[in-house]
Design a protein around this motif. Structure first.
Motif, mmCIF file in Angstrom:
data_model
loop_
_atom_site.group_PDB
_atom_site.id
_atom_site.type_symbol
_atom_site.label_atom_id
_atom_site.label_comp_id
_atom_site.label_asym_id
_atom_site.label_seq_id
_atom_site.Cartn_x
_atom_site.Cartn_y
_atom_site.Cartn_z
ATOM 1 N N ARG A 1 -0.649 5.143 9.956
ATOM 2 C CA ARG A 1 -0.746 3.678 10.042
ATOM 3 C C ARG A 1 -0.226 3.183 11.389
ATOM 4 N NH1 ARG A 1 2.917 -0.500 8.765
ATOM 5 N NH2 ARG A 1 1.907 -2.456 8.128
ATOM 6 N N VAL B 1 0.840 -1.206 0.000
ATOM 7 C CA VAL B 1 0.000 0.000 0.000
ATOM 8 C C VAL B 1 0.873 1.253 0.000
ATOM 9 C CG1 VAL B 1 -1.703 1.322 1.307
ATOM 10 C CG2 VAL B 1 -1.941 -1.161 1.094
ATOM 11 N N ALA C 1 -3.702 4.393 4.822
ATOM 12 C CA ALA C 1 -3.972 4.630 3.399
ATOM 13 C C ALA C 1 -4.921 5.802 3.211
ATOM 14 C CB ALA C 1 -4.544 3.368 2.763
ATOM 15 N N VAL C 2 -5.917 5.919 4.082
ATOM 16 C CA VAL C 2 -6.838 7.054 4.007
ATOM 17 C C VAL C 2 -6.078 8.359 4.229
ATOM 18 C CG1 VAL C 2 -8.782 8.181 5.144
ATOM 19 C CG2 VAL C 2 -8.877 5.729 4.653
ATOM 20 N N GLY D 1 -11.421 6.504 10.612
ATOM 21 C CA GLY D 1 -11.120 5.197 11.196
ATOM 22 C C GLY D 1 -12.030 4.863 12.365
ATOM 23 N N SER E 1 -3.334 0.462 11.865
ATOM 24 C CA SER E 1 -4.218 0.070 10.774
ATOM 25 C C SER E 1 -3.663 0.571 9.453
ATOM 26 C CB SER E 1 -5.627 0.634 10.996
ATOM 27 O OG SER E 1 -6.410 0.530 9.831
ATOM 28 N N THR E 2 -3.441 -0.350 8.521
ATOM 29 C CA THR E 2 -3.015 0.047 7.187
ATOM 30 C C THR E 2 -4.108 0.813 6.471
ATOM 31 O OG1 THR E 2 -1.492 -1.835 7.023
ATOM 32 C CG2 THR E 2 -2.217 -0.835 4.952
ATOM 33 N N LEU E 3 -5.376 0.460 6.730
ATOM 34 C CA LEU E 3 -6.488 1.157 6.089
ATOM 35 C C LEU E 3 -6.505 2.629 6.482
ATOM 36 C CD1 LEU E 3 -9.056 1.243 4.398
ATOM 37 C CD2 LEU E 3 -10.326 0.467 6.426
#
Length: 534
Positions: free
Chosen positions: A150, A51, A160-161, A468, A155-157
């Motif tokens: 992150r 990512v 990424a956001v 998140g 959290s990678t999500l």
């Protein structure tokens, strides 16, 4: 004082009171409040790297696309006209310092101009030469925003956001494509913040190891730690931030206090008997040396070429003056003091009451929502638009889909920190506050929206943390009887997806006035959403 047995712990731990192994084990695992989970960053490293590479690629494409436009007939635009020639003078003058006051406004330390000079050394005195390094700094900021968000959110999500928001933010985007100092300083500030978040995790990992080994409570102050490379790195970055623009001092103060707060919280979390005293005894001095003293030393070190040059600006200003209270100070240092005092006097006199007005100046209360953007360049005339009139316009505009939500994001962040004791929001608010609050100290001063560049990365992080939280809460909705997710979970996830799509679309819509693409006059007028933008 007795050092711990190397077989029982690592070399970076030192204990002050010898105890039997049984007593140490009892102290190290005494009952009470549960210690934090041993989670230090997101655990999907391979996916996180993938990512991160995608985020980096997108940032590079957007920052490098048509980087040489716009220009003022091949010359710099707006404040590039100050810093680009100064960087060239630094590069070609042979001394790595400005030695020609005719270049004007030699009122900032040299580090930012050194960075610009590196690009000019490779690509020459042209748009690519003076903009390549800011573009690389802009890419680095996006990558660090992804990495630090992150790590903070585990959290990678969420990371990424945050990275996507940083890519699509008009402020970070435009500043990454101009030969100015603000994006360089922002790079160093975000690097220092990232290093301190890594230092926080590293210290907690060490405390967790000490706790597991049963030696965390051998002293009421907790264990000592050895050299902290991340904190040292943060100090170097803060010194370079101050060596770019004086406003870096605000981050020196804020980040030093934040680092000490991290240390207190870590010792409390692991049940150290006297955490505040422990930080005072064990952490205040090394933290001050790394985060406060070293930035000052680095700032002074940036003037070594100034001392070495015979022709640098104001180098011999105080040479003839040997009387007075400061007569015992070497003339070179008194000249430097005169130089720095002149810089301060210049900034103090840059006020509205002194007659300094600019049509695009703005005050800090307009920055959180980007209510008063900045016009950098405008050219009109026939230009690839058929027979009609065309305009090349470049404006510094914060993407409204991000910046117009700043107030609710800040409100939720403040509540999360104060009400829920969520350290992540507190850390990002420290960075945002250091970039924002000090400008209220002198409202009469002439100010511009590009001063908000250092606010932008922390706004991206805070917004990503808020999104998140929304996704996290959606994941805890009770499932249906058949085990399928409830409809409202789909609605919440859809809401976040639609919002991110809106950010991308908004950024794409603003693209022509962020990059100076030739557009019709009607198109330009359609880009002006508020009267204060005109």
């Amino acid at each position: 004082m007795t050092t711990a047995d190397p077989s029982a712990t690592s070399s970076w731990l030192v204990v002050d009171h010898p105890l039997t192994s049984a007593a140490a084990e009892d102290l190290g695992r005494r009952p009470g409040k549960a210690i934090p989970d041993a989670v230090f960053g997101a655990d999907d490293r391979r996916f996180g790297l993938l990512v991160g590479l995608v985020i980096t690629l997108l940032a590079a494409i957007t920052r490098f696309w048509d980087l040489t436009q716009p220009t003022d007939k091949g010359t710099p635009v707006f404040d590039e006209k100050h810093y680009v020639p100064q960087a060239w003078q630094v590069l070609t003058g042979g001394n790595w310092i400005e030695d020609n006051p005719a270049y004007g406004l030699v009122v900032h330390p040299p580090v930012g101009k050194w960075v610009l000079a590196l690009g000019e050394a490779v690509f020459g005195y042209g748009p690519l030469g003076w903009r390549i390094m800011p573009a690389l700094c802009g890419i680095g900021i996006v990558v660090m925003v992804y990495c630090v968000a992150r790590r903070m959110a585990r959290s990678t999500l969420v990371g990424a956001v945050a990275g996507l928001l940083a890519i699509c933010d008009g402020v970070l985007f435009v500043q990454s494509r101009l030969g100015m100092l603000d994006i360089v300083q922002t790079f160093f500030v975000v690097a220092a913040f990232t290093a301190l978040i890594c230092d926080r995790d590293q210290m907690r990992r060490r405390l967790d190891t000490a706790y597991s080994d049963g030696i965390a409570h051998l002293s009421p102050y907790g264990p000592r730690f050895g050299f902290r490379w991340y904190r040292f790195t943060a100090g170097v970055m803060l010194g370079l931030a101050c060596g770019t623009k004086w406003s870096g001092i605000y981050f020196v103060i804020a980040f030093t206090l934040m680092s000490l707060a991290f240390d207190v919280a870590a010792r409390r979390a692991y049940g150290i008997t006297r955490p505040w005293r422990g930080v005072a005894v064990r952490d205040v001095l090394p933290s001050t040396l790394s985060l406060a003293v070293m930035p000052v030393a680095i700032y002074l070190a940036t003037f070594i070429p100034w001392f070495a040059s015979e022709t640098s600006v104001y180098r011999y200003q105080a040479q003839a003056s040997t009387t007075g209270v400061l007569g015992w100070i070497p003339p070179a240092w008194r000249s430097l003091w005169h130089y720095q005092s002149g810089i301060l006097k210049f900034h103090e006199g840059l006020t509205n009451s002194a007659g300094n007005h600019h049509p695009w100046e703005s005050k800090p209360w307009t920055w959180p929502m980007g209510l008063r953007p900045m016009l950098y360049a405008i050219q009109t005339g026939p230009d690839r638009c058929g027979d009609g009139e065309c305009s090349r316009v470049q404006m510094l505009i914060g993407t409204p889909a991000i910046w117009w939500f700043a107030l609710p994001v800040l409100a939720w962040s403040l509540w999360s920190f104060v009400g829920r004791r969520d350290w992540r929001y507190g850390a990002a608010l420290v960075g945002y506050g250091a970039a924002f609050a000090p400008w209220f100290a002198n409202i009469d001063r002439q100010m511009y929206y590009f001063y908000a560049t250092t606010m932008a990365p922390f706004l991206m992080i805070l917004t990503a943390l808020c999104l998140g939280d929304i996704l996290h809460r959606a994941g805890h909705f009770p499932r249906r009887a058949d085990g399928s997710p409830p409809d409202r979970q789909f609605l919440v996830v859809g809401f976040v997806a639609v919002y991110l799509a809106l950010v991308i679309v908004n950024f794409a819509w603003l693209w022509p006035v962020l990059t100076g693409v030739p557009i019709t006059r009607e198109h330009w007028h359609a880009e002006i959403w508020l009267p204060s933008w005109a």
